[in-house]
Design a protein around this motif. Structure first.
Motif, PDB file in Angstrom:
ATOM      1  N   LEU A  33      -9.412   5.671   0.319  1.00 50.93           N
ATOM      2  CA  LEU A  33      -8.811   6.834   0.119  1.00 50.93           C
ATOM      3  C   LEU A  33      -8.166   7.257  -1.250  1.00 50.93           C
ATOM      4  CD1 LEU A  33      -6.803   8.943   1.825  1.00 50.93           C
ATOM      5  CD2 LEU A  33      -5.090   7.255   1.595  1.00 50.93           C
ATOM      6  N   HIS A  34      -8.718   8.710  -1.397  1.00 51.27           N
ATOM      7  CA  HIS A  34      -8.586   9.160  -2.861  1.00 51.27           C
ATOM      8  C   HIS A  34      -7.350  10.101  -2.731  1.00 51.27           C
ATOM      9  CE1 HIS A  34     -12.689   8.186  -4.587  1.00 51.27           C
ATOM     10  NE2 HIS A  34     -12.861   7.589  -3.446  1.00 51.27           N
ATOM     11  N   LEU A  35      -6.332   9.906  -3.714  1.00 52.95           N
ATOM     12  CA  LEU A  35      -5.196  10.840  -3.781  1.00 52.95           C
ATOM     13  C   LEU A  35      -5.346  11.644  -5.129  1.00 52.95           C
ATOM     14  CD1 LEU A  35      -2.676   7.858  -2.808  1.00 52.95           C
ATOM     15  CD2 LEU A  35      -3.528   9.877  -1.427  1.00 52.95           C
ATOM     16  N   LEU A  36      -5.183  12.882  -5.030  1.00 57.46           N
ATOM     17  CA  LEU A  36      -5.703  13.613  -6.167  1.00 57.46           C
ATOM     18  C   LEU A  36      -4.309  14.615  -6.400  1.00 57.46           C
ATOM     19  CD1 LEU A  36      -7.678  14.867  -8.227  1.00 57.46           C
ATOM     20  CD2 LEU A  36      -8.433  16.293  -6.401  1.00 57.46           C
ATOM     21  N   GLU A  66       0.488   7.983  -8.500  1.00 57.20           N
ATOM     22  CA  GLU A  66       0.991   6.641  -8.773  1.00 57.20           C
ATOM     23  C   GLU A  66       2.005   5.977  -7.774  1.00 57.20           C
ATOM     24  OE1 GLU A  66       2.139   6.064 -12.752  1.00 57.20           O
ATOM     25  OE2 GLU A  66       0.099   6.010 -13.514  1.00 57.20           O
ATOM     26  N   THR A  67       2.873   6.718  -7.490  1.00 49.85           N
ATOM     27  CA  THR A  67       3.856   6.468  -6.206  1.00 49.85           C
ATOM     28  C   THR A  67       3.089   6.396  -4.906  1.00 49.85           C
ATOM     29  OG1 THR A  67       5.525   7.611  -7.581  1.00 49.85           O
ATOM     30  CG2 THR A  67       6.015   7.309  -5.060  1.00 49.85           C
ATOM     31  N   LEU A  68       2.267   7.451  -4.450  1.00 54.12           N
ATOM     32  CA  LEU A  68       1.623   7.334  -3.460  1.00 54.12           C
ATOM     33  C   LEU A  68       0.584   6.113  -3.409  1.00 54.12           C
ATOM     34  CD1 LEU A  68       1.201  11.168  -2.669  1.00 54.12           C
ATOM     35  CD2 LEU A  68       2.824   9.678  -1.584  1.00 54.12           C
ATOM     36  N   GLY A  76      -0.714  -1.925   3.312  1.00 52.02           N
ATOM     37  CA  GLY A  76      -1.785  -2.922   3.285  1.00 52.02           C
ATOM     38  C   GLY A  76      -3.070  -2.297   3.172  1.00 52.02           C
ATOM     39  N   HIS A  77      -3.495  -1.064   2.784  1.00 45.49           N
ATOM     40  CA  HIS A  77      -4.680  -0.324   2.672  1.00 45.49           C
ATOM     41  C   HIS A  77      -4.820  -0.631   1.105  1.00 45.49           C
ATOM     42  CE1 HIS A  77      -8.083   1.760   3.959  1.00 45.49           C
ATOM     43  NE2 HIS A  77      -8.075   2.574   2.886  1.00 45.49           N
ATOM     44  N   ASP A  78      -5.883  -1.354   0.644  1.00 48.04           N
ATOM     45  CA  ASP A  78      -6.019  -1.613  -0.850  1.00 48.04           C
ATOM     46  C   ASP A  78      -7.178  -0.698  -1.330  1.00 48.04           C
ATOM     47  OD1 ASP A  78      -4.213  -3.730  -1.202  1.00 48.04           O
ATOM     48  OD2 ASP A  78      -5.675  -5.310  -0.445  1.00 48.04           O
ATOM     49  N   ARG A  79      -8.008  -0.043  -0.504  1.00 51.50           N
ATOM     50  CA  ARG A  79      -8.971   0.829  -0.857  1.00 51.50           C
ATOM     51  C   ARG A  79      -8.412   2.188  -1.183  1.00 51.50           C
ATOM     52  NH1 ARG A  79     -14.024   0.981   2.609  1.00 51.50           N
ATOM     53  NH2 ARG A  79     -14.718   2.018   0.596  1.00 51.50           N
ATOM     54  N   VAL A  80      -7.624   2.259  -2.450  1.00 51.32           N
ATOM     55  CA  VAL A  80      -6.909   3.548  -2.744  1.00 51.32           C
ATOM     56  C   VAL A  80      -7.326   3.742  -4.095  1.00 51.32           C
ATOM     57  CG1 VAL A  80      -4.746   2.343  -3.011  1.00 51.32           C
ATOM     58  CG2 VAL A  80      -5.017   4.835  -2.504  1.00 51.32           C
ATOM     59  N   VAL A  81      -7.589   5.081  -4.508  1.00 52.53           N
ATOM     60  CA  VAL A  81      -7.890   5.469  -5.691  1.00 52.53           C
ATOM     61  C   VAL A  81      -7.110   6.941  -5.968  1.00 52.53           C
ATOM     62  CG1 VAL A  81      -9.582   6.587  -7.248  1.00 52.53           C
ATOM     63  CG2 VAL A  81     -10.249   4.886  -5.586  1.00 52.53           C
ATOM     64  N   GLY A  82      -6.170   6.833  -7.057  1.00 57.18           N
ATOM     65  CA  GLY A  82      -5.612   8.074  -7.566  1.00 57.18           C
ATOM     66  C   GLY A  82      -6.012   8.497  -8.842  1.00 57.18           C
ATOM     67  N   ASP A  83      -5.887   9.898  -8.700  1.00 56.53           N
ATOM     68  CA  ASP A  83      -6.588  10.698 -10.013  1.00 56.53           C
ATOM     69  C   ASP A  83      -5.675  11.944 -10.320  1.00 56.53           C
ATOM     70  OD1 ASP A  83      -8.117  11.022 -12.239  1.00 56.53           O
ATOM     71  OD2 ASP A  83      -9.975  11.263 -10.996  1.00 56.53           O
ATOM     72  N   VAL A  84      -6.062  12.563 -11.442  1.00 60.86           N
ATOM     73  CA  VAL A  84      -5.229  13.605 -11.764  1.00 60.86           C
ATOM     74  C   VAL A  84      -6.263  14.600 -12.696  1.00 60.86           C
ATOM     75  CG1 VAL A  84      -3.394  14.729 -13.159  1.00 60.86           C
ATOM     76  CG2 VAL A  84      -2.875  12.800 -11.928  1.00 60.86           C
TER      77      VAL A  84
END
Length: 143
Positions: A33-36, A66-68, A76-84
């Motif tokens: 999951l990518h959060l952008l 970062e909060t998300l 419990g979902h470790d496959r997460v990436v955050g970016d700006v």
């Protein structure tokens, strides 16, 4: 089916509701999951000193992402990436999709119609029209 799912977020309620759908799909497909957050640097006039304002927008975007990311990991979902990233929101999202081989975009929408939508535009609508990958829109349910 989906290996990488993108949730663009501005920290608002529609994106928050869309996060639930994105996370459910990421868990179902064991997808990353990518959060952008896209810092819209195109809203400033060319001659105006924008450094401090852009820095503030970037800090707000970073904090939001970062909060998300932390909330997703706590679930419990470790496959997460955050970016700006910087740029126009819809082009920043579409560029990120291409660069990161995203399979699905999940976006919140306020459900504006008529003059509001015409005057304000809709990032979600632009992404839906221009994206080469599927886009799941989640309409915001106001209280």
């Amino acid at each position: 089916m989906y290996d990488r799912i993108l949730l663009p977020t501005d920290g608002g309620a529609p994106a928050e509701q869309a996060l639930e759908n994105a996370l459910d799909l990421a868990e179902q497909y064991d997808a990353e999951l990518h959060l952008l957050n896209v810092v819209d640097t195109t809203v400033f006039a060319g001659e105006v000193e924008t450094g401090p304002v852009v820095e503030q927008f970037e800090q707000t975007g970073t904090t939001t992402v970062e909060t998300l990311v932390e909330a997703v990991r706590e679930r419990g979902h470790d496959r997460v990436v955050g970016d700006v990233v910087h740029g126009r929101p819809h082009t920043g999202i579409l560029s990120y999709v291409e660069k990161n081989d995203i399979d699905l975009i999940v976006m919140g929408t306020r459900g504006r119609t008529g003059l509001d939508r015409y005057l304000l535009g809709s990032v979600t609508e632009k992404v839906v029209r221009l994206s080469d990958v599927p886009v799941l829109t989640v309409r915001h349910k106001s209280e």
